[in-house]
Design a protein around this motif. Structure first.
Motif: not given
Length: 727
Positions: A43, A48-50, A107-108, A104, A100, A53-54
């Motif tokens: 990641l 990694f751009d959240r 939040v996901l 991840a 990270a 992907w959120i």
């Protein structure tokens, strides 16, 4: 004496057992630690751009709700997502080397649960149970919406009425022939009428369009047609929607200035009214890959906003006092935003238009602030806004095609090779134009590749020459047709728009000629059987990974995409398709020829059978099948697979037959198909598809080689829009 830090082996236990008992938890903990460390490194290295992907996780939660069968499964899925978030916080709390990964997972997981909760809440709030059975009723109702459809010579009214049997308020949709349309039938008016109503229909076959699901989220309890005359009880006066009035006025005005098919296309561009476009032109645009031009979406909204932005910036620049005191990009962005919002409202504020308008607002904001206007985060915010308001849009083709195209465009233009190819350089005008033309073609090709899985999943057909047609059609519409329509409308205020309407007609005739020419070419359309949910999920997962991830790791997205393409290529064609009422049947022989029981070309049942069978050969009547032996009442069909011969008995009508003879015929058959209830004495060797079975399970697709039966019911679960008849 034991050495500190080493495990103690109890007296009397074999060394091997003790080693396994004591070491296994340590080994498992070490494996988990190494896995977490590898995930953290991955990641971090991939930046990694959240943000995007959120939104993907939010959408996944919505999709999971549609896939799961009942409330318990949905509750367990939501609970598991929340537990995963809590576990990530508890296990990796205070560990900077897992920051990270912790973020991840947390939040996901929360986004997934929130997506499921959003669509579940929307379903409970707006879903309306359908009427129990087809019926003819008298209605005293208010008009909620009026949709004009001159291409099919009718007006479609959405009414607020009351269910006479259940005594509950319901929303119904009624088709009114144009000759029975009376003045004053507008939003808010009160009417009395008699209508033939029926519950919103479930898919006619597995993989066909699910109108019942769409009607559920629109709150429709029934649809039908007018019987007799319609009486206007109370006119609305001036209380009806000014936006609806403006939309209808603009559509009628455009059609009055431009006759024929070009006038209907121009009305769609100007007001979003597609009701006047003929089925022939719709089919040609679809098969040529140009249907997206008819739906008011990103292309049209962007053209309107770009024109408003450009004109505002140039006109205000001519005013020195203003230009020296105010930031012109900010003013131009405000003007463009106003134009985009007005155009979105005027054209009906459909999901693609709203999505495009939100995205355009974000682009304008970025331009005004001097930021990068095209980014995946912008798309993610627009998608999240649309899904929060209309979560049911996720499973519709409009949302999927719109965002697939936009994501493909941004991913392509943000890639390093394309940035280098488009970078400014010293060159002739001809070379500059050649590079832009090549880029336009490449963009069209990438969009076609991105859209093809979605189109095949929903429509079972795709235009193969769309990339070539769009190279001409997109610039034609963006830089010629739409500006000419705007100029013609402005000049109509002083009665000088006629020359420009003629030019609009010429440009749209060219567009239609291009569509019909492209669609008529050999091999222009490819039909495939129904694509399973697993295949489209692999395509979507691979495409999103390719578009949203960074670095070389993004190439991993090719693996699921290639796997999906391989599975699709070897997917079997159904041998037998039976519609939900048993009234029609499609049979595919070993050579791929399709035979149908009944139905003229173009009928709804026959069209769906042809598409879901993936047949590009004109179907023939079932009596022409080489293995058919037909009488006046029944057809006996013999089908061969690799290891056996199947006998299928099909009823041709509802005439009464001797029960003993029917029982004997059923006993000799593997499958029996009838559009009526068959007696219990009819006992085929494998499957009896009569009215009783079909009302419980819906349409059926049969794969004889695998002895597999797929029904509509198998993909519906216990959702409110699926109402099978119970014994």
């Amino acid at each position: 004496m034991a050495i500190e830090g080493t495990p103690q082996v109890p007296f009397g236990e074999p060394d091997g057992i003790a080693d396994v008992a004591v070491q296994r938890p340590w080994r498992m903990r070490a494996v988990l630690s190494r896995t977490g460390e590898a995930a953290e490194r991955f990641l971090t290295a991939s930046s990694f751009d959240r943000g995007p992907w959120i939104t993907v996780a939010f959408a996944a939660g919505i999709g999971a709700w549609f896939l799961l069968d009942n409330r318990w499964q949905c509750s367990v899925a939501m609970g598991a997502a929340v537990l995963a978030a809590l576990a990530a916080i508890a296990v990796w709390r205070g560990r900077d080397d897992r920051a990270a990964l912790r973020l991840a997972v947390t939040v996901l997981s929360v986004a997934f649960a929130l997506g499921m909760a959003t669509v579940w809440s929307k379903s409970e709030l707006v879903g309306a149970a359908a009427i129990e059975r087809p019926t003819v009723v008298s209605l005293d109702a208010r008009i909620l919406d009026r949709e004009e459809q001159p291409a099919v010579e009718r007006v479609r009214l959405t009414l607020a009425a009351r269910d006479a049997e259940a005594g509950r308020p319901i929303k119904v949709r009624v088709n009114v022939p144009l000759e029975k349309d009376v003045g004053g039938l507008e939003e808010g008016a009160r009417v009395r009428l008699k209508a033939r109503l029926m519950p919103p229909s479930a898919p006619i076959l597995p993989g066909a369009y699910d109108f019942a699901r769409a009607a559920w989220f629109k709150g429709l309890a029934a649809t039908g047609s007018l019987v007799g005359e319609i009486e206007l009880v109370e006119q609305v006066g001036n209380r009806n929607s000014p936006i609806a009035q403006a939309q209808r006025f603009l559509s009628k005005h455009v059609r009055s200035r431009l006759d024929g098919a070009p006038g209907t296309i121009a009305a769609a561009f100007a007001s979003g009214d597609r009701g006047g476009i003929s089925a022939v032109d719709e089919d040609a645009m679809r098969d040529a890959g140009l249907t997206h031009l008819l739906s008011i979406s990103g292309l049209h909204v962007s053209a309107v906003i770009a024109a408003a932005y450009f004109l505002a910036s140039k006109l205000f620049a001519l005013w020195p006092w203003f230009a020296l005191r105010v930031r012109l990009p900010l003013v131009a962005a405000a003007v463009g935003a106003g134009a985009g919002i007005a155009y979105t409202l005027l054209t009906g504020a459909e999901v693609p238009t709203v999505r495009s308008c939100i995205g355009a607002m974000l682009v304008l904001g970025a331009l005004a602030l001097g930021r990068e206007p095209l980014s995946m985060r912008m798309v993610a915010v627009a998608a999240a806004a649309v899904l929060f308001a209309w979560p049911e849009a996720l499973v519709g083709p409009s949302f999927q095609m719109s965002f697939a195209a936009v994501i493909a465009i941004i991913a392509l233009h943000n890639s390093e090779p394309i940035r280098a190819f488009l970078a400014p350089r010293e060159e002739s005008r001809a070379r500059w134009l050649a590079r832009r033309t090549v880029m336009l073609f490449v963009t069209g090709l990438v969009i076609e590749i991105a859209l093809t899985p979605v189109v095949l999943f929903h429509f079972h057909r795709a235009g193969l020459y769309g990339a070539f047609a769009n190279v001409v059609a997109i610039p034609l519409v963006t830089f010629v047709s739409m500006p000419l329509i705007a100029i013609a409308l402005l000049l109509d205020m002083v009665g000088a728009g006629a020359p420009f309407w003629w030019l609009v007609g010429v440009s749209l005739d060219l567009l239609l000629d291009l569509a019909h020419f492209t669609a008529s070419q050999p091999g222009a359309v490819k039909l495939v059987p129904h694509m399973g949910l697993g295949i489209i999920a692999l395509f979507v997962a691979g495409g999103l990974w390719l578009a949203l991830w960074r670095g070389k790791a993004r190439l991993w997205g090719l693996i699921p995409a290639a796997l999906a393409a391989l599975i699709l290529a070897v997917s079997p064609v159904p041998d037998i398709l039976v519609t939900r009422d048993g009234g029609n049947l499609g049979l595919v022989d070993e050579r791929g020829n399709l035979f149908v029981l009944r139905g003229a070309p173009g009928t709804y049942a026959r069209t769906n059978i042809v598409e879901l069978a993936g047949s590009e050969i004109e179907p023939r009547n079932i009596r022409d099948y080489a293995g058919a032996d037909c009488s006046a009442d029944f057809c006996t069909l013999r089908l061969k697979t690799s290891d056996r011969e199947w006998i299928v008995l099909v009823a041709l009508n509802k005439q009464r037959v001797d029960e003993r003879q029917l029982a004997a015929a059923c006993e000799l058959s593997d499958v029996v198909v009838a559009d009526r209830w068959l007696p219990r004495s009819c006992m085929p060797r494998w499957l009896k598809l009569d009215r009783r079975y079909l009302e419980r399970n819906g349409g059926v697709a049969i794969y004889l080689e695998d002895e597999q039966v797929r029904t509509v019911a198998s993909s519906q679960g216990d959702h409110g829009w699926w109402q099978p008849v119970q014994d």
